[in-house]
Design a protein around this motif. Sequence first.
Motif, mmCIF file in Angstrom:
data_model
loop_
_atom_site.group_PDB
_atom_site.id
_atom_site.type_symbol
_atom_site.label_atom_id
_atom_site.label_comp_id
_atom_site.label_asym_id
_atom_site.label_seq_id
_atom_site.Cartn_x
_atom_site.Cartn_y
_atom_site.Cartn_z
ATOM 1 N N PHE A 157 1.056 0.220 42.819
ATOM 2 C CA PHE A 157 0.322 1.565 42.802
ATOM 3 C C PHE A 157 0.903 2.696 43.869
ATOM 4 O O PHE A 157 0.797 3.763 43.731
ATOM 5 C CB PHE A 157 -1.280 1.445 42.815
ATOM 6 C CG PHE A 157 -1.761 0.922 41.674
ATOM 7 C CD1 PHE A 157 -1.778 1.490 40.619
ATOM 8 C CD2 PHE A 157 -2.152 -0.678 41.765
ATOM 9 C CE1 PHE A 157 -2.324 1.009 39.227
ATOM 10 C CE2 PHE A 157 -2.500 -1.154 40.408
ATOM 11 C CZ PHE A 157 -2.644 -0.236 39.255
ATOM 12 N N ARG A 158 1.087 2.035 44.748
ATOM 13 C CA ARG A 158 1.619 2.776 46.181
ATOM 14 C C ARG A 158 2.947 3.470 45.759
ATOM 15 O O ARG A 158 3.238 4.882 46.107
ATOM 16 C CB ARG A 158 1.591 1.890 47.354
ATOM 17 C CG ARG A 158 2.045 2.627 48.684
ATOM 18 C CD ARG A 158 1.950 2.001 49.970
ATOM 19 N NE ARG A 158 2.357 2.674 51.030
ATOM 20 C CZ ARG A 158 2.364 2.249 52.159
ATOM 21 N NH1 ARG A 158 2.202 1.143 52.429
ATOM 22 N NH2 ARG A 158 2.854 3.048 53.233
ATOM 23 N N GLN A 159 4.027 2.712 45.285
ATOM 24 C CA GLN A 159 5.296 3.329 44.646
ATOM 25 C C GLN A 159 4.883 4.285 43.648
ATOM 26 O O GLN A 159 5.787 5.275 43.594
ATOM 27 C CB GLN A 159 6.289 2.015 44.311
ATOM 28 C CG GLN A 159 6.670 1.278 45.351
ATOM 29 C CD GLN A 159 7.856 0.261 44.954
ATOM 30 O OE1 GLN A 159 8.435 0.645 44.125
ATOM 31 N NE2 GLN A 159 7.551 -0.914 45.499
ATOM 32 N N PHE A 160 4.014 4.143 42.811
ATOM 33 C CA PHE A 160 3.911 4.806 41.590
ATOM 34 C C PHE A 160 3.282 6.242 42.308
ATOM 35 O O PHE A 160 3.559 7.499 41.760
ATOM 36 C CB PHE A 160 3.065 4.515 40.704
ATOM 37 C CG PHE A 160 2.636 5.237 39.486
ATOM 38 C CD1 PHE A 160 3.494 5.497 38.736
ATOM 39 C CD2 PHE A 160 1.358 5.557 39.190
ATOM 40 C CE1 PHE A 160 3.178 6.359 37.414
ATOM 41 C CE2 PHE A 160 1.093 6.336 38.091
ATOM 42 C CZ PHE A 160 1.961 6.772 37.425
ATOM 43 N N SER A 161 2.320 6.129 43.306
ATOM 44 C CA SER A 161 1.801 7.333 43.851
ATOM 45 C C SER A 161 2.671 8.473 44.385
ATOM 46 O O SER A 161 2.328 9.518 44.753
ATOM 47 C CB SER A 161 0.651 6.971 44.534
ATOM 48 O OG SER A 161 1.184 6.372 45.898
ATOM 49 N N ILE A 162 4.030 7.978 44.615
ATOM 50 C CA ILE A 162 5.088 8.802 45.581
ATOM 51 C C ILE A 162 5.028 10.267 44.526
ATOM 52 O O ILE A 162 5.205 11.132 44.877
ATOM 53 C CB ILE A 162 6.468 8.265 45.639
ATOM 54 C CG1 ILE A 162 6.031 6.924 46.532
ATOM 55 C CG2 ILE A 162 7.502 9.251 46.197
ATOM 56 C CD1 ILE A 162 5.495 7.267 47.883
ATOM 57 N N ASN A 163 5.426 10.031 43.298
ATOM 58 C CA ASN A 163 5.613 11.110 42.320
ATOM 59 C C ASN A 163 5.362 10.535 40.693
ATOM 60 O O ASN A 163 6.465 10.103 40.119
ATOM 61 C CB ASN A 163 7.038 11.499 42.491
ATOM 62 C CG ASN A 163 7.137 12.961 41.661
ATOM 63 O OD1 ASN A 163 6.290 13.352 40.922
ATOM 64 N ND2 ASN A 163 8.079 13.702 42.102
ATOM 65 N N PRO A 164 4.151 10.687 40.311
ATOM 66 C CA PRO A 164 3.571 9.844 39.431
ATOM 67 C C PRO A 164 4.227 10.619 37.873
ATOM 68 O O PRO A 164 4.581 10.050 37.026
ATOM 69 C CB PRO A 164 2.251 9.839 39.044
ATOM 70 C CG PRO A 164 1.850 10.774 40.020
ATOM 71 C CD PRO A 164 3.056 10.944 41.157
ATOM 72 N N PHE A 165 4.563 11.862 37.963
ATOM 73 C CA PHE A 165 4.951 12.671 36.789
ATOM 74 C C PHE A 165 6.209 12.482 36.506
ATOM 75 O O PHE A 165 6.951 12.246 35.531
ATOM 76 C CB PHE A 165 4.766 14.136 36.986
ATOM 77 C CG PHE A 165 3.074 14.197 36.792
ATOM 78 C CD1 PHE A 165 2.408 13.843 35.499
ATOM 79 C CD2 PHE A 165 2.350 14.369 37.933
ATOM 80 C CE1 PHE A 165 0.894 13.952 35.721
ATOM 81 C CE2 PHE A 165 1.053 14.544 38.036
ATOM 82 C CZ PHE A 165 0.359 14.173 36.878
ATOM 83 N N VAL A 166 7.249 12.548 37.596
ATOM 84 C CA VAL A 166 8.757 12.363 37.376
ATOM 85 C C VAL A 166 9.523 11.300 37.936
ATOM 86 O O VAL A 166 10.513 11.289 37.909
ATOM 87 C CB VAL A 166 9.387 13.856 37.497
ATOM 88 C CG1 VAL A 166 9.011 14.915 36.360
ATOM 89 C CG2 VAL A 166 9.335 14.181 38.973
ATOM 90 N N GLY A 167 8.684 10.600 38.998
ATOM 91 C CA GLY A 167 9.060 9.433 39.638
ATOM 92 C C GLY A 167 10.010 10.010 40.797
ATOM 93 O O GLY A 167 10.177 11.062 41.232
ATOM 94 N N ASP A 168 10.704 8.936 41.377
ATOM 95 C CA ASP A 168 11.376 9.005 42.570
ATOM 96 C C ASP A 168 12.391 7.707 42.607
ATOM 97 O O ASP A 168 11.707 6.513 42.645
ATOM 98 C CB ASP A 168 10.661 9.185 43.746
ATOM 99 C CG ASP A 168 11.521 9.907 44.811
ATOM 100 O OD1 ASP A 168 12.746 9.313 45.146
ATOM 101 O OD2 ASP A 168 11.226 10.816 45.610
#
Length: 134
Positions: free
Chosen positions: A25-36
């Motif tokens: 969840f912490r990694q996903f919250s970095i940029n949930p729409f286009v990722g990083d």
Amino acid sequence: MTYIDDFGNFFSPITSRLLILTTFFRQFSINPFVGDWQAEIISGYGEGYYIHSILLSSLTHLGIVGFGLVFTIIIRTFKNFKNLEISKMSQENFLFLNFLLVTILGTFFQFLTFMPFWFLMGIVNLRYKNRLND
């Protein structure tokens, strides 16, 4: 060293992946729409602490948009083989069963760039397309 220590070391890759899974969840919250592509680094966990799952790593590194595309391709691939006859082992069936196995294993243990997954997905869809054209 005892047998119990050996037993723990034997399962350490699995336990480490389960611990990394808690960081999703912490990694996903970095940029949930286009990722990083550096989600694990930006989130503070460090290089190599990415989620070891094709589907979940596509969410953290490609975001919802990229996950949607990958998931659509996977679903399309499975729909192509809804009338799979196990008793008749053709080359297409064999490739599809391998793709199924690689997808299951990749869902639990591999990163998004797992080459056998992409190779088998491509060859299975190409063989299906060729079968339709015959």
